[in-house]
Design a protein around this motif. Structure first.
Motif, PDB file in Angstrom:
ATOM      1  N   ILE A  67       0.826  -1.210   0.000  1.00 53.06           N
ATOM      2  CA  ILE A  67       0.000   0.000   0.000  1.00 53.06           C
ATOM      3  C   ILE A  67       0.861   1.261   0.000  1.00 53.06           C
ATOM      4  CG2 ILE A  67      -2.189   0.921   0.838  1.00 53.06           C
ATOM      5  CD1 ILE A  67      -2.519  -1.435   2.604  1.00 53.06           C
ATOM      6  N   ASN A  68       1.910   1.229  -0.774  1.00 59.56           N
ATOM      7  CA  ASN A  68       2.696   2.428  -1.061  1.00 59.56           C
ATOM      8  C   ASN A  68       2.721   2.560  -2.576  1.00 59.56           C
ATOM      9  OD1 ASN A  68       3.927   3.474   1.594  1.00 59.56           O
ATOM     10  ND2 ASN A  68       4.358   1.271   1.682  1.00 59.56           N
ATOM     11  N   ARG A  69       1.750   3.277  -3.117  1.00 58.44           N
ATOM     12  CA  ARG A  69       1.488   3.254  -4.554  1.00 58.44           C
ATOM     13  C   ARG A  69       2.509   4.033  -5.382  1.00 58.44           C
ATOM     14  NH1 ARG A  69      -3.411   0.925  -4.924  1.00 58.44           N
ATOM     15  NH2 ARG A  69      -4.745   0.975  -3.075  1.00 58.44           N
ATOM     16  N   ASN A  70       3.377   4.780  -4.725  1.00 60.38           N
ATOM     17  CA  ASN A  70       4.334   5.593  -5.478  1.00 60.38           C
ATOM     18  C   ASN A  70       5.703   4.952  -5.641  1.00 60.38           C
ATOM     19  OD1 ASN A  70       2.472   7.754  -5.759  1.00 60.38           O
ATOM     20  ND2 ASN A  70       2.958   8.461  -3.694  1.00 60.38           N
ATOM     21  N   ILE A  71       5.895   3.775  -5.073  1.00 62.91           N
ATOM     22  CA  ILE A  71       7.229   3.189  -5.150  1.00 62.91           C
ATOM     23  C   ILE A  71       7.443   2.408  -6.445  1.00 62.91           C
ATOM     24  CG2 ILE A  71       7.370   3.013  -2.644  1.00 62.91           C
ATOM     25  CD1 ILE A  71       7.031  -0.046  -3.045  1.00 62.91           C
ATOM     26  N   GLY A  72       6.358   2.215  -7.206  1.00 63.29           N
ATOM     27  CA  GLY A  72       6.502   1.467  -8.452  1.00 63.29           C
ATOM     28  C   GLY A  72       7.512   2.094  -9.388  1.00 63.29           C
ATOM     29  N   SER A  73       7.613   3.429  -9.362  1.00 66.40           N
ATOM     30  CA  SER A  73       8.533   4.118 -10.268  1.00 66.40           C
ATOM     31  C   SER A  73       9.994   3.892  -9.908  1.00 66.40           C
ATOM     32  CB  SER A  73       8.233   5.619 -10.259  1.00 66.40           C
ATOM     33  OG  SER A  73       8.350   6.144  -8.945  1.00 66.40           O
ATOM     34  N   SER A  74      10.264   3.470  -8.674  1.00 61.25           N
ATOM     35  CA  SER A  74      11.641   3.190  -8.268  1.00 61.25           C
ATOM     36  C   SER A  74      11.878   1.695  -8.062  1.00 61.25           C
ATOM     37  CB  SER A  74      11.980   3.954  -6.979  1.00 61.25           C
ATOM     38  OG  SER A  74      11.038   3.678  -5.954  1.00 61.25           O
ATOM     39  N   LEU A  75      10.998   0.881  -8.650  1.00 59.43           N
ATOM     40  CA  LEU A  75      11.091  -0.561  -8.437  1.00 59.43           C
ATOM     41  C   LEU A  75      12.385  -1.144  -8.982  1.00 59.43           C
ATOM     42  CD1 LEU A  75       9.556  -3.027  -7.337  1.00 59.43           C
ATOM     43  CD2 LEU A  75       8.669  -3.391  -9.644  1.00 59.43           C
ATOM     44  N   ASP A  76      12.930  -0.572 -10.043  1.00 58.66           N
ATOM     45  CA  ASP A  76      14.160  -1.114 -10.601  1.00 58.66           C
ATOM     46  C   ASP A  76      15.304  -1.045  -9.592  1.00 58.66           C
ATOM     47  OD1 ASP A  76      14.008   1.621 -10.716  1.00 58.66           O
ATOM     48  OD2 ASP A  76      15.131   1.789 -12.597  1.00 58.66           O
ATOM     49  N   ILE A  77      15.372   0.050  -8.818  1.00 59.54           N
ATOM     50  CA  ILE A  77      16.418   0.177  -7.797  1.00 59.54           C
ATOM     51  C   ILE A  77      16.135  -0.748  -6.618  1.00 59.54           C
ATOM     52  CG2 ILE A  77      17.533   1.785  -6.206  1.00 59.54           C
ATOM     53  CD1 ILE A  77      16.959   4.009  -8.164  1.00 59.54           C
ATOM     54  N   ILE A  78      14.856  -0.857  -6.249  1.00 57.52           N
ATOM     55  CA  ILE A  78      14.488  -1.774  -5.161  1.00 57.52           C
ATOM     56  C   ILE A  78      14.832  -3.214  -5.543  1.00 57.52           C
ATOM     57  CG2 ILE A  78      12.554  -2.730  -3.843  1.00 57.52           C
ATOM     58  CD1 ILE A  78      11.203  -0.005  -4.024  1.00 57.52           C
ATOM     59  N   ALA A  79      14.553  -3.588  -6.794  1.00 57.82           N
ATOM     60  CA  ALA A  79      14.851  -4.946  -7.256  1.00 57.82           C
ATOM     61  C   ALA A  79      16.348  -5.225  -7.218  1.00 57.82           C
ATOM     62  CB  ALA A  79      14.307  -5.148  -8.663  1.00 57.82           C
ATOM     63  N   GLN A  80      17.156  -4.224  -7.572  1.00 60.23           N
ATOM     64  CA  GLN A  80      18.603  -4.403  -7.485  1.00 60.23           C
ATOM     65  C   GLN A  80      19.020  -4.650  -6.041  1.00 60.23           C
ATOM     66  OE1 GLN A  80      21.085  -4.621  -9.761  1.00 60.23           O
ATOM     67  NE2 GLN A  80      19.495  -4.628 -11.355  1.00 60.23           N
ATOM     68  N   GLY A  81      18.379  -3.916  -5.106  1.00 56.93           N
ATOM     69  CA  GLY A  81      18.676  -4.125  -3.697  1.00 56.93           C
ATOM     70  C   GLY A  81      18.246  -5.490  -3.208  1.00 56.93           C
ATOM     71  N   LEU A  82      17.129  -5.985  -3.738  1.00 56.14           N
ATOM     72  CA  LEU A  82      16.643  -7.302  -3.328  1.00 56.14           C
ATOM     73  C   LEU A  82      17.626  -8.414  -3.676  1.00 56.14           C
ATOM     74  CD1 LEU A  82      12.854  -7.040  -4.298  1.00 56.14           C
ATOM     75  CD2 LEU A  82      13.802  -7.172  -1.990  1.00 56.14           C
ATOM     76  N   LYS A  83      18.407  -8.208  -4.721  1.00 52.95           N
ATOM     77  CA  LYS A  83      19.392  -9.217  -5.110  1.00 52.95           C
ATOM     78  C   LYS A  83      20.441  -9.436  -4.023  1.00 52.95           C
ATOM     79  CE  LYS A  83      18.981  -8.414 -10.094  1.00 52.95           C
ATOM     80  NZ  LYS A  83      19.684  -8.002 -11.333  1.00 52.95           N
ATOM     81  N   GLY A  84      20.593  -8.442  -3.142  1.00 56.06           N
ATOM     82  CA  GLY A  84      21.561  -8.566  -2.062  1.00 56.06           C
ATOM     83  C   GLY A  84      20.990  -9.116  -0.777  1.00 56.06           C
ATOM     84  N   THR A  85      19.694  -9.497  -0.789  1.00 54.71           N
ATOM     85  CA  THR A  85      19.043 -10.042   0.418  1.00 54.71           C
ATOM     86  C   THR A  85      18.760 -11.518   0.201  1.00 54.71           C
ATOM     87  OG1 THR A  85      16.890  -9.354  -0.437  1.00 54.71           O
ATOM     88  CG2 THR A  85      18.024  -7.827   1.022  1.00 54.71           C
ATOM     89  N   SER A  86      19.799 -12.296   0.150  1.00 53.51           N
ATOM     90  CA  SER A  86      19.663 -13.718  -0.195  1.00 53.51           C
ATOM     91  C   SER A  86      18.882 -14.521   0.838  1.00 53.51           C
ATOM     92  CB  SER A  86      21.043 -14.349  -0.388  1.00 53.51           C
ATOM     93  OG  SER A  86      21.837 -14.187   0.782  1.00 53.51           O
ATOM     94  N   GLY A  87      18.710 -13.969   2.041  1.00 47.38           N
ATOM     95  CA  GLY A  87      17.973 -14.694   3.074  1.00 47.38           C
ATOM     96  C   GLY A  87      16.519 -14.304   3.179  1.00 47.38           C
ATOM     97  N   LEU A  88      16.032 -13.470   2.256  1.00 47.14           N
ATOM     98  CA  LEU A  88      14.648 -12.983   2.319  1.00 47.14           C
ATOM     99  C   LEU A  88      13.654 -14.131   2.154  1.00 47.14           C
ATOM    100  CD1 LEU A  88      13.215 -10.215   2.630  1.00 47.14           C
ATOM    101  CD2 LEU A  88      12.918 -10.228   0.146  1.00 47.14           C
ATOM    102  N   LYS A  89      12.684 -14.198   3.083  1.00 48.12           N
ATOM    103  CA  LYS A  89      11.673 -15.256   3.045  1.00 48.12           C
ATOM    104  C   LYS A  89      10.273 -14.733   2.703  1.00 48.12           C
ATOM    105  CE  LYS A  89      14.048 -18.200   6.405  1.00 48.12           C
ATOM    106  NZ  LYS A  89      13.945 -18.915   7.716  1.00 48.12           N
ATOM    107  N   VAL A  90      10.003 -13.470   3.023  1.00 49.88           N
ATOM    108  CA  VAL A  90       8.678 -12.903   2.784  1.00 49.88           C
ATOM    109  C   VAL A  90       8.834 -11.556   2.087  1.00 49.88           C
ATOM    110  CG1 VAL A  90       6.547 -12.058   3.835  1.00 49.88           C
ATOM    111  CG2 VAL A  90       7.707 -14.050   4.819  1.00 49.88           C
ATOM    112  N   LEU A  91       8.191 -11.415   0.928  1.00 48.98           N
ATOM    113  CA  LEU A  91       8.199 -10.151   0.185  1.00 48.98           C
ATOM    114  C   LEU A  91       6.757  -9.790  -0.147  1.00 48.98           C
ATOM    115  CD1 LEU A  91       9.610  -7.851  -1.316  1.00 48.98           C
ATOM    116  CD2 LEU A  91       9.802  -9.364  -3.305  1.00 48.98           C
ATOM    117  N   ARG A  92       6.303  -8.659   0.393  1.00 51.73           N
ATOM    118  CA  ARG A  92       4.930  -8.215   0.158  1.00 51.73           C
ATOM    119  C   ARG A  92       4.945  -6.866  -0.556  1.00 51.73           C
ATOM    120  NH1 ARG A  92       1.580 -11.588   2.907  1.00 51.73           N
ATOM    121  NH2 ARG A  92       2.368 -12.617   4.788  1.00 51.73           N
ATOM    122  N   LEU A  93       4.356  -6.847  -1.754  1.00 52.30           N
ATOM    123  CA  LEU A  93       4.237  -5.633  -2.551  1.00 52.30           C
ATOM    124  C   LEU A  93       2.780  -5.429  -2.952  1.00 52.30           C
ATOM    125  CD1 LEU A  93       7.396  -6.163  -4.798  1.00 52.30           C
ATOM    126  CD2 LEU A  93       7.172  -4.593  -2.875  1.00 52.30           C
TER     127      LEU A  93
END
Length: 603
Positions: free
Chosen positions: A282-308
């Motif tokens: 429920i943060n509708r404005n972050i879609g425009s920066s999703l490419d940077i967020i996705a790059q950051g997600l690549k560094g969270t190899s232990g992530l178990k839950v992702l809610r968008l």
């Protein structure tokens, strides 16, 4: 040789529950307890709220159950308006936020803290007791505490030096007063969980919080959800999170985050090597920066839950996230729901989603999925062998193109929850689902609501209902069921096949005649685990239930766990309404019974 056993003790003080765990070391030779080694302080006000809210009320009144579920946050009773607006997905945002209740009695909180301080002091004076008492959790969630009570909480924090969890969520009093708590943060440096959801945090509060977080290096969980002022201020709050941070859970739901906040998050994520749960819903404005967020997600190899959930994701977002999926090989929950512009995104992207072999929950409800999306998902979903929950609901184009997908669900034997309500299923797709469901022995929840093709064809599910040993929730609301369907269901119940059923929703099926309801009510007594039943009529309807209501009431007397019965717009004759009132008064049960616009509850 020494053996250990754990004894749990509960001490009730003015409606507040204190849980003390004592470890008694037993020596075989002497057979006597010699040491009380550990104690736990767990403060909760829910019982007091329940008692105070019911005091002095007149009949009829509403009893609001306080079931804590799936999790973490309690919610209000089901709102009929959601069903009547065809909002078919029961979502934890934001409609199921914890309900605000009356504040505590004046001075109560101070008295409680004083009691525990005195208890601790008395114990420490005794050499038999250790010095690390009063630890673990203070839970003041949804209490409407006053500013004065906030001060009292802060005053006693120094005496809770081993505190590990502090939850003051859903208390408006926090707004503008957070400094009273943060001034003591250095005295609770062992704090691992801090929840400040829906506290109306101000800009000043957020600045103070950002500085205070530096004093709690052991923090593992932080929740700032439903604080709109966080938007645009996130760097000020999380600037102390550096590489090596122990944070495991970060919840930022509905915080009005900006695209700049999204960019900050993207750069922050690689530093959070311990992160396991990340919620940006429920943060509708972050879609425009999703490419940077996705790059950051690549560094969270232990992530178990992702809610968008409801983040303004688009068709292009699927491709961006797909690149990150290759690095999230331990991901267990993926929620992309309520992104209505996502439709078409699965058509031409690489199937890296299929690499998520540990995925247990996939939520794609209300994503405007296209027939081409369904075709791609047909190749992907059957490969997710550990999948336990699949939600495709409120995707109306799924109905005519999902026969192949639904038939291949048989290859996911671990599936426990299948939500495919409001998908405009056609006869062919429903038949494919019914055939595949026989091969889902672990199925606990099945939601077929608002699919009209089910009416008159419930017999296709007969093998599944007869073989099911795990089904707990069955929703068939607004399925155009006919009398024969209900008689069939009653027969299955009478033969004992749905013995574990806890929730049954048959609402908005107005075509069933009184004879069908009569047969059904006579079978209800076999559902010994049933807790909720909904047989409400449509908002535009109103019918008399005199013919079978006594059978229903008789069945209820034999259901030891039933807590909620909804039969809105069924009119009960005055004589039988008196029987209902007498029954509720005599049995003194926590039963919420709603009918014809009235609500009755046990006193």
């Amino acid at each position: 040789m020494k053996t250990e056993k754990v004894e749990r003790r509960k001490i009730c003080f003015t409606g507040l529950t204190v849980c003390c765990f004592s470890e008694i070391l037993e020596n075989r030779k002497h057979q006597e307890a010699v040491l009380l080694r550990k104690a736990t302080f767990n403060l909760t006000v829910r019982e007091m709220r329940k008692k105070s809210s019911s005091a002095g009320e007149a009949k009829p009144r509403v009893y609001l159950p306080t079931n804590s579920s799936e999790a973490q946050k309690s919610g209000p009773p089901k709102a009929e308006s959601r069903k009547e607006k065809h909002d078919l997905k029961t979502e934890p945002w934001p409609s199921d936020r914890p309900q605000k209740v009356s504040s505590l009695d004046t001075g109560c909180l101070a008295a409680v803290f004083h009691y525990f301080y005195k208890l601790k002091s008395n114990m420490e004076d005794n050499d038999r007791f250790p010095k690390n008492l009063c630890r673990e959790a203070v839970d003041l969630n949804s209490c409407r505490l006053t500013a004065a009570e906030a001060q009292e909480t802060a005053v006693f924090l120094p005496f809770l030096s081993d505190l590990e969890e502090l939850d003051v969520s859903w208390n408006d009093f926090v707004s503008g007063t957070l400094h009273s708590l943060t001034q003591q943060m250095h005295l609770v440096s062992n704090l691992k969980v801090l929840r400040l959801s829906s506290c109306r945090l101000t800009t000043e509060d957020l600045q103070i919080l950002g500085d205070a977080l530096e004093m709690i290096p052991e923090l593992e969980e932080l929740s700032l959800s439903w604080n709109s002022k966080v938007g645009g201020k996130l760097p000020q709050v999380l600037h102390t999170f550096q590489k090596g941070s122990k944070i495991r859970t970060l919840e930022l739901m509905d915080c009005a985050l900006t695209s700049q906040d999204g960019m900050f998050v993207g750069h922050l994520l690689p530093k959070l090597q311990s992160l396991e749960v990340f919620d940006l819903s429920i943060n509708r404005n972050i879609g425009s920066s999703l490419d940077i967020i996705a790059q950051g997600l690549k560094g969270t190899s232990g992530l178990k839950v992702l809610r968008l959930h409801a983040c303004g994701l688009t068709r292009e977002s699927v491709r961006i996230l797909d690149d990150a999926f290759a690095s999230l090989d331990v991901l267990e929950t993926l929620d992309l729901s309520c992104n209505k512009d996502l439709g078409g995104g699965f058509e031409d992207v690489p199937a890296r989603l299929a690499l998520l072999k540990q995925l247990e929950v996939l939520d794609l409800h209300q994503c405007s999925l296209t027939a081409e999306d369904v075709s791609s998902l047909t190749r992907i979903i059957p490969l997710l062998s550990n999948l336990q929950e699949l939600d495709l609901s409120s995707n109306r184009k799924v109905g005519g193109s999902s026969a192949n997908l639904l038939s291949r669900l048989r290859f996911i034997p671990a599936l426990k929850s299948l939500l495919i309500n409001s998908c405009s299923l056609e006869t062919e797709t429903f038949a494919a689902l019914a055939e595949a469901s026989v091969y889902l022995p672990a199925l606990e929840m099945l939601n077929l609501s608002w699919n009209k093709c089910v009416g008159g064809r419930l017999e296709l599910l007969l093998p599944t209902l007869e073989l099911s040993r795990s089904l707990r929730v069955l929703r068939l609301s607004s399925c155009s069921l006919v009398t024969e369907d209900l008689v069939l269901l009653a027969s299955v119940i009478q033969t004992g096949h749905l013995a574990k059923l806890q929730m049954l929703d048959l609402s908005y099926n107005d075509s069933i005649c009184d004879a069908g309801w009569d047969v059904f009510c006579r079978s209800l007594c076999f559902l010994k685990n049933l807790t909720e039943l909904d047989i409400s009529l449509r908002p535009s309807s109103s019918r008399d239930c005199a013919r079978w209501f006594r059978c229903l009431l008789c069945a209820v007397t034999q259901l030891p766990l039933i807590t909620e019965i909804e039969m809105r717009r069924w009119v009960i004759p005055a004589s039988q309404e008196e029987e209902l009132e007498c029954y509720i008064q005599d049995h003194r049960r926590d039963l919420h019974f709603e009918h014809g616009g009235l609500q009755w509850a046990a006193p």
